[in-house]
Motif scaffolding. Sequence first.
Motif, mmCIF file in Angstrom:
data_model
loop_
_atom_site.group_PDB
_atom_site.id
_atom_site.type_symbol
_atom_site.label_atom_id
_atom_site.label_comp_id
_atom_site.label_asym_id
_atom_site.label_seq_id
_atom_site.Cartn_x
_atom_site.Cartn_y
_atom_site.Cartn_z
ATOM 1 N N ARG A 38 -29.896 -76.958 49.119
ATOM 2 C CA ARG A 38 -30.902 -75.893 49.192
ATOM 3 C C ARG A 38 -30.827 -75.027 47.945
ATOM 4 N NH1 ARG A 38 -30.627 -70.619 50.565
ATOM 5 N NH2 ARG A 38 -32.407 -69.610 51.608
ATOM 6 N N GLN A 76 -24.932 -72.929 57.609
ATOM 7 C CA GLN A 76 -26.367 -72.872 57.891
ATOM 8 C C GLN A 76 -26.634 -73.414 59.288
ATOM 9 O OE1 GLN A 76 -29.580 -74.031 54.931
ATOM 10 N NE2 GLN A 76 -29.833 -75.680 56.404
ATOM 11 N N GLY A 131 -29.879 -74.181 61.837
ATOM 12 C CA GLY A 131 -31.329 -74.287 61.773
ATOM 13 C C GLY A 131 -31.957 -74.842 63.031
ATOM 14 N N GLU A 167 -35.522 -76.927 64.263
ATOM 15 C CA GLU A 167 -36.680 -77.712 63.867
ATOM 16 C C GLU A 167 -37.656 -77.756 65.035
ATOM 17 O OE1 GLU A 167 -35.800 -81.552 62.370
ATOM 18 O OE2 GLU A 167 -34.592 -80.817 60.689
ATOM 19 N N LEU A 222 -39.620 -74.961 60.327
ATOM 20 C CA LEU A 222 -38.180 -74.826 60.132
ATOM 21 C C LEU A 222 -37.786 -73.349 60.162
ATOM 22 C CD1 LEU A 222 -37.859 -77.314 57.143
ATOM 23 C CD2 LEU A 222 -37.561 -77.829 59.567
ATOM 24 N N ASN A 280 -34.197 -71.213 59.712
ATOM 25 C CA ASN A 280 -32.791 -71.346 59.364
ATOM 26 C C ASN A 280 -32.134 -69.984 59.222
ATOM 27 O OD1 ASN A 280 -32.906 -74.223 59.125
ATOM 28 N ND2 ASN A 280 -33.827 -73.983 57.096
#
Length: 223
Positions: free
Chosen positions: A92, A162, A164, A166, A176, A178
């Motif tokens: 990322r 992280q 997240g 979906e 998304l 996160n």
Amino acid sequence: MKKIFLCSTLIFLTIFAHTQEVSDTDELHPVTGFPIIKEAPFIVFNEGITISNVTRIQKQNDRSNFVFDDFMIGAYLSFTTFNMKPIDSTVRIAIFYPLNSAFNSVLQEPKQVLRYAFDLFAGPIFKTDMWNYVRINFAPGLHFLYQMSDRFNYFNLGAGIQLGLELPLSKHWTILINGFASLDNGNFGSNNNIEPYDITYEFQLDLGFRYSKKAINKFSYIF
């Protein structure tokens, strides 16, 4: 000798039977003769907007600690692997613009307009299939932040996590969300000799999307 011959025969028959089983169930490549990989690895790209808050703390013995906060807004781009054995990974990249800075919760007036930050995170990603319409991802990894501020050029390096969600909007579109947290060493920059920090940590929140023709959502909100 008879026992050795018998054992060798049994081993050969076992290998031959296993080979026949693989040949019967898996489609072989006409050139290499190996089973064809039906789920080939591929990469998907994600993008969106993000906000961040970086906190730097100097511990004080005779007074309250000195706390420096930077609130930033920006955009991110990431890519995630699919079907990559033994484990998938994610990278990322984010670019931020500092909106405001505070010292012990008191806003500080910026002295220059040109201020920015660059954020990088990379690590393995673990994907869950607990629910068809809400998927959860978890990724521990390495975190790096470069920030140019009014006072110093910061270089932060540490570990991040992280988490997240979906949300499969349609067959090809995925929303998304996160959350990100990191604990860093904030003394690699020009502040090291003048103003070193005892604790440096960062929180981020992303809102993004993914469009992919390969990572198809079998279940989605819009059919």
